[in-house]
Design a protein around this motif. Structure first.
Motif, PDB file in Angstrom:
ATOM      1  N   ASN A 196       0.838  -1.197   0.074  1.00  0.00           N
ATOM      2  CA  ASN A 196      -0.010   0.076  -0.028  1.00  0.00           C
ATOM      3  C   ASN A 196       1.035   1.314  -0.013  1.00  0.00           C
ATOM      4  O   ASN A 196       1.752   1.291   0.787  1.00  0.00           O
ATOM      5  N   ILE A 197       0.450   2.240  -0.936  1.00  0.00           N
ATOM      6  CA  ILE A 197       1.547   3.396  -1.052  1.00  0.00           C
ATOM      7  C   ILE A 197       0.748   4.536  -1.319  1.00  0.00           C
ATOM      8  O   ILE A 197      -0.495   4.553  -1.771  1.00  0.00           O
ATOM      9  N   SER A 198       1.211   5.819  -0.518  1.00  0.00           N
ATOM     10  CA  SER A 198       0.446   6.876  -0.662  1.00  0.00           C
ATOM     11  C   SER A 198       1.667   8.125  -0.901  1.00  0.00           C
ATOM     12  O   SER A 198       2.660   7.658  -0.373  1.00  0.00           O
ATOM     13  N   VAL A 199       1.243   9.264  -1.221  1.00  0.00           N
ATOM     14  CA  VAL A 199       2.330  10.297  -1.224  1.00  0.00           C
ATOM     15  C   VAL A 199       1.692  11.584  -0.573  1.00  0.00           C
ATOM     16  O   VAL A 199       0.340  11.731  -0.657  1.00  0.00           O
ATOM     17  N   GLU A 206      -1.851  14.352   7.818  1.00  0.00           N
ATOM     18  CA  GLU A 206      -2.423  13.137   7.393  1.00  0.00           C
ATOM     19  C   GLU A 206      -2.113  12.451   6.307  1.00  0.00           C
ATOM     20  O   GLU A 206      -1.523  13.042   5.523  1.00  0.00           O
ATOM     21  N   LEU A 207      -2.447  11.029   6.113  1.00  0.00           N
ATOM     22  CA  LEU A 207      -2.051  10.432   5.060  1.00  0.00           C
ATOM     23  C   LEU A 207      -2.644  10.682   3.858  1.00  0.00           C
ATOM     24  O   LEU A 207      -3.870  11.055   3.815  1.00  0.00           O
ATOM     25  N   GLY A 208      -1.897  10.505   2.641  1.00  0.00           N
ATOM     26  CA  GLY A 208      -2.585  10.553   1.402  1.00  0.00           C
ATOM     27  C   GLY A 208      -3.452   9.456   0.988  1.00  0.00           C
ATOM     28  O   GLY A 208      -3.561   8.116   1.817  1.00  0.00           O
ATOM     29  N   THR A 209      -4.205   9.523   0.187  1.00  0.00           N
ATOM     30  CA  THR A 209      -5.037   8.374  -0.563  1.00  0.00           C
ATOM     31  C   THR A 209      -4.173   7.143  -0.910  1.00  0.00           C
ATOM     32  O   THR A 209      -3.246   7.361  -1.675  1.00  0.00           O
ATOM     33  N   LYS A 210      -4.450   6.110  -0.430  1.00  0.00           N
ATOM     34  CA  LYS A 210      -3.498   5.003  -0.582  1.00  0.00           C
ATOM     35  C   LYS A 210      -3.850   3.868  -1.986  1.00  0.00           C
ATOM     36  O   LYS A 210      -5.202   4.049  -2.097  1.00  0.00           O
ATOM     37  N   THR A 234       3.431  11.271  -7.414  1.00  0.00           N
ATOM     38  CA  THR A 234       4.114  12.592  -7.103  1.00  0.00           C
ATOM     39  C   THR A 234       3.700  13.468  -8.144  1.00  0.00           C
ATOM     40  O   THR A 234       3.214  14.493  -7.834  1.00  0.00           O
ATOM     41  N   ALA A 235       3.706  12.934  -9.487  1.00  0.00           N
ATOM     42  CA  ALA A 235       3.602  13.823 -10.394  1.00  0.00           C
ATOM     43  C   ALA A 235       2.159  14.330 -10.487  1.00  0.00           C
ATOM     44  O   ALA A 235       1.711  15.231 -10.843  1.00  0.00           O
ATOM     45  N   VAL A 236       1.228  13.112 -10.355  1.00  0.00           N
ATOM     46  CA  VAL A 236      -0.318  13.823 -10.001  1.00  0.00           C
ATOM     47  C   VAL A 236      -0.276  15.004  -9.106  1.00  0.00           C
ATOM     48  O   VAL A 236      -0.933  15.979  -9.404  1.00  0.00           O
ATOM     49  N   LYS A 242      -5.380  15.420  -7.525  1.00  0.00           N
ATOM     50  CA  LYS A 242      -5.624  14.665  -6.526  1.00  0.00           C
ATOM     51  C   LYS A 242      -5.529  13.071  -6.684  1.00  0.00           C
ATOM     52  O   LYS A 242      -6.026  12.922  -7.859  1.00  0.00           O
ATOM     53  N   ILE A 243      -5.300  12.239  -5.940  1.00  0.00           N
ATOM     54  CA  ILE A 243      -5.497  10.983  -6.287  1.00  0.00           C
ATOM     55  C   ILE A 243      -6.873  10.817  -5.664  1.00  0.00           C
ATOM     56  O   ILE A 243      -6.938  10.697  -4.569  1.00  0.00           O
ATOM     57  N   GLU A 244      -7.738  10.501  -6.474  1.00  0.00           N
ATOM     58  CA  GLU A 244      -9.326  10.841  -6.303  1.00  0.00           C
ATOM     59  C   GLU A 244      -9.773   9.613  -5.454  1.00  0.00           C
ATOM     60  O   GLU A 244     -10.519   9.904  -4.478  1.00  0.00           O
ATOM     61  N   PHE A 245      -9.477   8.434  -5.414  1.00  0.00           N
ATOM     62  CA  PHE A 245      -9.935   7.211  -4.851  1.00  0.00           C
ATOM     63  C   PHE A 245      -8.963   6.321  -4.557  1.00  0.00           C
ATOM     64  O   PHE A 245      -8.070   5.951  -5.270  1.00  0.00           O
TER      65      PHE A 245
END
Ligand code: ADP
Ligand code: ZN
Ligand code: MG
Length: 478
Positions: A196-199, A206-210, A234-236, A242-245
């Motif tokens: 599982n990874i988020s940026v 708070e954590l990013g969307t994973k 990171t590019a997004v 945003k990482i939408e979902f």
């Protein structure tokens, strides 16, 4: 703005039990499809599962070695989903009361030792295996794997980079091998890892969307998949998007990209509820203590003991203990040939190279500790040269034949007989008058040259120390 990567891993390992988690079927790998199945693991109506005690003990053993707490009360739950690999349409797993939780594993990063917290470890059953052949327009399913005991080890999102994730996996596998709780064979699927990874921007709490990553079949693939995903996310964010979902993405090891598989399901999608056919378990304190006593020496302790008892460098001890089978090999060889530094050197250089070219590890070849001891014994007694030993070793590893046998067939034995050497020596001396006079005027390199010529003349079979000695005697003092 600068961004940081946050990673959490979910590792699944098959436990080394003879029978499945809830029935008596064999767990043997590689049998013909659907030959290790019964009404229980095929999910027939009306059957009753029974908990495999051995799987439970192996789970506790692992949890203790990973500094986890063992729950005072634990139960199994049904996790529902509909897919042909799951004959009951639910998997027996553990949801809100896993048998262990809150452990940790230390990894070594470039800067320091870092603690990776383990959120939970729970027991569940594996699903069957779908087989898709390129040329067919249908899929086959093999239920031999359905019901094999699985341990799921879940980390907190404490891992800060793809290389830390890699380091964590290497370390974890090493421990599991030392514990002898699993074969840890990624090719056979007995060890699998979802990541599982988020940026997020550095400084944001708070954590990013994973994103959940699947389909990595080696630790290297895990690292590559995570590197790709860290860059993509990171590019997004850098574009102000945003990482939408949450979604599950698959790693494509040919194209080296990840692609969307499905949007991530939520816990409520699984309709978890307690498994009514299994009793909750209250792990017995005395049993836990019994299991604690069976914990073996762990890699870190073994490494320290190697440094202490065999006077090895930290580096050598580190390499030799990285794989349990290698450390066992080393110590077994010392029982016969007790020179630790010499044995260590051969293991880390020539043996490592020979294994590397075969793409195998020490446990997979028929080359045994007594074979290495035998070769080293032959060098010591002057029966063979170091160069011959290397040849012998490589061939023994390649063919599985015993070293002494190969030496005999190939006529690989060192000439330690003075009269046999002297003919070659005389020939070399008469052909190299210049070197002889150089030697007499005190040029040390001339001797080295002449020894080399005699070795050449005898096709490398002369004992170099003896040649050296004979040459000096023959030419008189310098
Ligand atoms: P889920 O309920 O979706 O399975 P969990 O809370 O059980 O999520 O976490 C699953 C894994 O994902 C754990 O290893 C956890 O550390 C990791 N994780 C959770 N949130 C994040 C995040 N925002 N970024 C990266 N990893 C995360
Ligand atoms: Zn069965
Ligand atoms: Mg989860």
């Amino acid at each position: 703005m600068n961004y940081e990567t946050v990673i959490g891993l979910e590792v699944h390992v098959h436990l080394k039990t003879a029978s499945k988690m809830f029935c008596g079927c064999s767990t043997k790998f590689g049998s013909p499809p659907n030959t290790q199945v019964c009404p229980i693991c095929l999910g027939f109506p009306g059957v009753l599962p029974v908990i495999n005690n051995k799987a439970f003990s192996l789970g506790i053993k692992t949890a203790l070695a990973l500094n986890c707490r063992i729950a005072e009360f634990t139960k199994f739950d049904r996790k529902h989903y509909f897919y042909p690999d799951l004959p009951k349409n639910f998997q027996i797993s553990q949801y809100d009361k896993p048998f262990s939780h809150d452990g940790f594993l230390d990894i070594e990063t470039a800067e320091a030792v870092k603690k990776i917290r383990l959120k939970r470890i729970h027991l569940e059953e594996d699903a069957g295996k779908l087989v898709h052949k390129e040329e067919d327009d249908y899929s086959l399913v093999d239920y031999n794997r359905a019901g094999i005991p699985l341990l799921e080890i879940v980390t907190e999102p404490d891992i800060g980079s793809p290389s830390e994730a890699y380091e964590f996996l290497v370390k974890l596998k090493n421990i599991l091998e030392y514990l002898e709780v699993s074969n840890c064979n990624m090719e056979e699927g007995s060890l699998r890892c979802d990541a599982n990874i988020s940026v997020r921007p550095i400084g944001q709490s708070e954590l990013g969307t994973k994103i959940e990553l699947k389909n990595m079949n080696s630790f290297k693939a895990v690292r590559q998949g995570l590197e790709y995903e860290a860059e993509r996310q990171t590019a997004v964010l850098k574009e102000g998007k945003k990482i939408e979902f949450q979604e599950t993405r698959l790693w494509d090891s040919e194209q080296l990209v990840t692609y969307t598989m499905r949007s991530k399901e939520e816990a409520h999608d699984y309709r978890y509820f307690p498994e009514p056919d299994l009793p909750p378990v209250v792990p017995n304190a005395a049993l836990i203590e019994e299991i604690r006593k069976t914990l073996p020496e762990m890699p870190k302790q073994r490494r320290e003991r190697f440094i202490r008892d065999y006077a090895l460098s930290g580096y050598d001890a580190q390499i030799l203990t990285k794989e349990k089978k290698l450390a066992d090999f080393f110590e077994a060889c010392l029982k016969i040939f007790n020179k630790p530094k010499i044995v260590a050197n051969w293991l880390m250089s020539d043996i490592a190279a020979a294994l590397g070219s075969k793409g195998m590890s020490i446990g997979e070849v028929s080359f045994k500790p007594q074979d290495l001891a035998e070769i080293l014994g032959m060098i010591e007694s002057g029966a063979i040269s170091g160069k011959m030993a290397k040849e012998l070793l490589k061939e023994s590893i390649d063919t599985g034949k015993r070293p002494a046998e190969i030496a005999k067939v190939k006529g690989l034995s060192q000439i330690s007989d003075k009269s046999a050497i002297s003919a070659a020596l005389e020939k070399v001396l008469s052909m190299n008058q210049k070197a002889v006079s150089d030697y007499k005027t005190g040029k040390g390199t001339a001797l080295t040259f002449l020894v080399g010529q005699v070795m050449k003349e005898t096709k490398g079979k002369a004992n170099p120390a003896l040649v050296n000695e004979l040459l000096k005697k023959r030419m008189g003092g310098a």
